[in-house]
Design a protein around this motif. Structure first.
Motif, PDB file in Angstrom:
ATOM      1  N   ALA A 215      84.817  94.364  43.791  1.00 26.38           N
ATOM      2  CA  ALA A 215      85.308  95.378  42.852  1.00 26.38           C
ATOM      3  C   ALA A 215      85.889  96.570  43.608  1.00 26.38           C
ATOM      4  N   ARG A 216      85.170  97.030  44.637  1.00 28.45           N
ATOM      5  CA  ARG A 216      85.671  98.173  45.421  1.00 28.45           C
ATOM      6  C   ARG A 216      86.968  97.802  46.125  1.00 28.45           C
ATOM      7  N   HIS A 217      87.035  96.576  46.621  1.00 29.06           N
ATOM      8  CA  HIS A 217      88.269  96.110  47.271  1.00 29.06           C
ATOM      9  C   HIS A 217      89.452  96.256  46.325  1.00 29.06           C
ATOM     10  N   ALA A 218      89.206  95.894  45.053  1.00 31.83           N
ATOM     11  CA  ALA A 218      90.291  95.911  44.065  1.00 31.83           C
ATOM     12  C   ALA A 218      90.439  97.280  43.392  1.00 31.83           C
ATOM     13  N   GLY A 219      89.696  98.282  43.866  1.00 34.16           N
ATOM     14  CA  GLY A 219      89.871  99.644  43.350  1.00 34.16           C
ATOM     15  C   GLY A 219      89.130  99.941  42.059  1.00 34.16           C
ATOM     16  N   LEU A 220      88.232  99.038  41.636  1.00 32.56           N
ATOM     17  CA  LEU A 220      87.440  99.314  40.426  1.00 32.56           C
ATOM     18  C   LEU A 220      86.322 100.291  40.765  1.00 32.56           C
ATOM     19  N   ARG A 221      85.976 101.115  39.786  1.00 34.04           N
ATOM     20  CA  ARG A 221      84.800 101.976  39.941  1.00 34.04           C
ATOM     21  C   ARG A 221      83.590 101.186  39.470  1.00 34.04           C
ATOM     22  N   VAL A 222      82.479 101.326  40.196  1.00 39.55           N
ATOM     23  CA  VAL A 222      81.310 100.486  39.940  1.00 39.55           C
ATOM     24  C   VAL A 222      80.095 101.331  39.558  1.00 39.55           C
ATOM     25  N   LEU A 223      79.433 100.878  38.497  1.00 40.01           N
ATOM     26  CA  LEU A 223      78.115 101.404  38.140  1.00 40.01           C
ATOM     27  C   LEU A 223      77.192 100.193  38.105  1.00 40.01           C
ATOM     28  N   ALA A 224      76.043 100.284  38.744  1.00 39.42           N
ATOM     29  CA  ALA A 224      75.110  99.155  38.720  1.00 39.42           C
ATOM     30  C   ALA A 224      73.736  99.620  38.261  1.00 39.42           C
ATOM     31  N   ILE A 225      73.171  98.849  37.339  1.00 43.04           N
ATOM     32  CA  ILE A 225      71.854  99.186  36.774  1.00 43.04           C
ATOM     33  C   ILE A 225      70.930  97.993  36.976  1.00 43.04           C
ATOM     34  N   SER A 226      69.805  98.265  37.611  1.00 41.52           N
ATOM     35  CA  SER A 226      68.856  97.204  37.891  1.00 41.52           C
ATOM     36  C   SER A 226      67.627  97.364  37.021  1.00 41.52           C
ATOM     37  N   CYS A 227      67.129  96.246  36.542  1.00 46.33           N
ATOM     38  CA  CYS A 227      65.849  96.247  35.842  1.00 46.33           C
ATOM     39  C   CYS A 227      64.807  95.679  36.799  1.00 46.33           C
ATOM     40  N   VAL A 228      63.859  96.510  37.167  1.00 51.34           N
ATOM     41  CA  VAL A 228      62.791  96.043  38.064  1.00 51.34           C
ATOM     42  C   VAL A 228      61.880  95.130  37.254  1.00 51.34           C
ATOM     43  N   THR A 229      61.811  93.874  37.642  1.00 45.19           N
ATOM     44  CA  THR A 229      61.035  92.912  36.853  1.00 45.19           C
ATOM     45  C   THR A 229      59.673  92.650  37.456  1.00 45.19           C
ATOM     46  N   ASN A 230      59.539  92.997  38.711  1.00 42.18           N
ATOM     47  CA  ASN A 230      58.275  92.718  39.413  1.00 42.18           C
ATOM     48  C   ASN A 230      58.218  93.589  40.655  1.00 42.18           C
ATOM     49  N   LEU A 231      57.012  93.805  41.153  1.00 47.92           N
ATOM     50  CA  LEU A 231      56.884  94.418  42.462  1.00 47.92           C
ATOM     51  C   LEU A 231      57.170  93.322  43.483  1.00 47.92           C
ATOM     52  N   ALA A 232      57.875  93.698  44.547  1.00 47.35           N
ATOM     53  CA  ALA A 232      58.278  92.702  45.541  1.00 47.35           C
ATOM     54  C   ALA A 232      57.052  92.091  46.215  1.00 47.35           C
ATOM     55  N   ALA A 233      57.285  90.975  46.883  1.00 50.02           N
ATOM     56  CA  ALA A 233      56.190  90.216  47.503  1.00 50.02           C
ATOM     57  C   ALA A 233      55.349  91.099  48.419  1.00 50.02           C
ATOM     58  N   GLY A 234      54.041  90.998  48.309  1.00 45.34           N
ATOM     59  CA  GLY A 234      53.156  91.795  49.163  1.00 45.34           C
ATOM     60  C   GLY A 234      52.869  93.167  48.574  1.00 45.34           C
ATOM     61  N   VAL A 235      53.853  93.738  47.823  1.00 48.93           N
ATOM     62  CA  VAL A 235      53.605  94.982  47.086  1.00 48.93           C
ATOM     63  C   VAL A 235      52.780  94.600  45.856  1.00 48.93           C
ATOM     64  N   SER A 236      53.151  93.427  45.305  1.00 47.11           N
ATOM     65  CA  SER A 236      52.439  92.893  44.149  1.00 47.11           C
ATOM     66  C   SER A 236      51.276  92.029  44.628  1.00 47.11           C
ATOM     67  N   PRO A 237      50.104  92.146  43.978  1.00 50.25           N
ATOM     68  CA  PRO A 237      48.971  91.300  44.375  1.00 50.25           C
ATOM     69  C   PRO A 237      49.116  89.861  43.864  1.00 50.25           C
ATOM     70  N   THR A 238      50.061  89.645  42.915  1.00 49.44           N
ATOM     71  CA  THR A 238      50.172  88.315  42.308  1.00 49.44           C
ATOM     72  C   THR A 238      51.442  87.600  42.784  1.00 49.44           C
ATOM     73  N   PRO A 239      51.457  86.259  42.755  1.00 49.64           N
ATOM     74  CA  PRO A 239      52.667  85.524  43.151  1.00 49.64           C
ATOM     75  C   PRO A 239      53.826  85.843  42.201  1.00 49.64           C
ATOM     76  N   LEU A 240      55.061  85.699  42.698  1.00 53.66           N
ATOM     77  CA  LEU A 240      56.250  85.983  41.895  1.00 53.66           C
ATOM     78  C   LEU A 240      56.685  84.739  41.124  1.00 53.66           C
ATOM     79  N   SER A 241      57.217  84.953  39.927  1.00 55.71           N
ATOM     80  CA  SER A 241      57.754  83.802  39.205  1.00 55.71           C
ATOM     81  C   SER A 241      59.004  84.196  38.435  1.00 55.71           C
TER      82      SER A 241
END
Ligand code: HPA
Length: 267
Positions: A215-241
């Motif tokens: 997108a940046r290559h083509a000159g588009l302006r970018v907004l990105a929104i992430s939804c945190v679905t889990n704590l990453a491995a090791g931060v979370s005590p439970t396995p990821l799925s």
């Protein structure tokens, strides 16, 4: 390649002429209904890649939000599916040729930074590309952009400011962070997450970065929104799925949808 991009853009142009495109990731494909929407499945758009992962519908819709013509991509293809990075970013390049000026990318991610919790919405302030490749590798598509595009403000500060403002007005909490992209499809090890934190990553995921680069290559302006679905491995005590990822994004979808609906007229 340009010819393939132009053919796909011509097919989409029959649905309308949007200036804003929104890519909806894992579990998020239903968050943004459009007025009077016209849709095409990926498989019906010439040259579009075929998605294979559960939770990714694979269609492009064009319709109106508050009188503004918007394109919504429901589902995406990922590098881990086996697609080359050039295929992963093909839709973004098509949108650029179609006349899109602003690209909103959404994704699901694992939270690395202390203080992040499942369900948090995070505006990307920057990224770290650990995919081991770049979608712009190969002959430069000079009709789209330069050989060596600048990535200093890849995630547009002004668009982020507007997103924070709209979120505030709606009473929705949004955070900010740096997103690190890995290839997947295995989730990370705890040692990898510690390494990523040391590198400066707040979030980890398997998408978004290739699209932001194209997108940046083509000159588009970018907004990105992430939804945190889990704590990453090791931060979370439970396995990821993956099921957990889908459940949390669905739960958060209403809030993200309200944010997008209010934000789009201001992009
Ligand atoms: N790691 C990588 N990708 C992800 C994660 C994760 O923990 N959660 C959602 N997408």
């Amino acid at each position: 390649m340009m010819e393939r991009i132009e053919q796909a853009a011509a097919a989409l142009a029959r649905l309308g002429r949007p200036e804003v495109a929104v890519v909806l990731g894992s579990g998020l494909s239903q968050v943004l209904p459009l007025q009077g929407e016209r849709t095409l499945r990926f498989s019906d758009i010439p040259g579009f890649p075929a998605p294979t992962v559960a939770g990714h519908a694979g269609e492009v819709a064009v319709g109106e939000v508050s009188g503004r013509t918007v394109l919504v991509q429901r589902g995406r293809v990922h590098y881990y599916e086996g697609h080359e990075l050039g295929e992963v970013v093909f839709p973004v390049r098509v949108y650029a040729v179609l006349g899109v000026k602003v690209l909103v990318l959404t994704n699901a991610s694992g939270g690395i930074a202390f203080g992040l919790e499942p369900g948090d919405l995070v505006l990307l302030s920057d990224h770290i590309n650990l995919l081991g490749g770049n979608p712009l590798r190969g002959p430069n598509l000079a009709q789209l952009g330069p050989r060596f595009p600048d990535m200093t403000a890849a995630y547009d500060p002004e668009l982020r400011r507007r997103a924070r403002e709209v979120a505030w007005d709606l009473g929705i909490t949004v955070k900010e962070g740096v997103y690190l992209a890995t290839t997947g499809p295995s989730y990370e090890t705890p040692a990898e997450i510690r390494a990523f934190r040391a590198l400066g990553a707040d979030l980890v995921g398997m998408s978004t970065v290739p699209e932001a680069i194209a997108a940046r290559h083509a000159g588009l302006r970018v907004l990105a929104i992430s939804c945190v679905t889990n704590l990453a491995a090791g931060v979370s005590p439970t396995p990821l799925s993956h099921e957990e990822v889908i459940v949390i994004t669905r739960r958060k979808a209403g809030e993200l949808g309200r944010l997008l609906l209010a934000l789009i007229p201001k992009l």
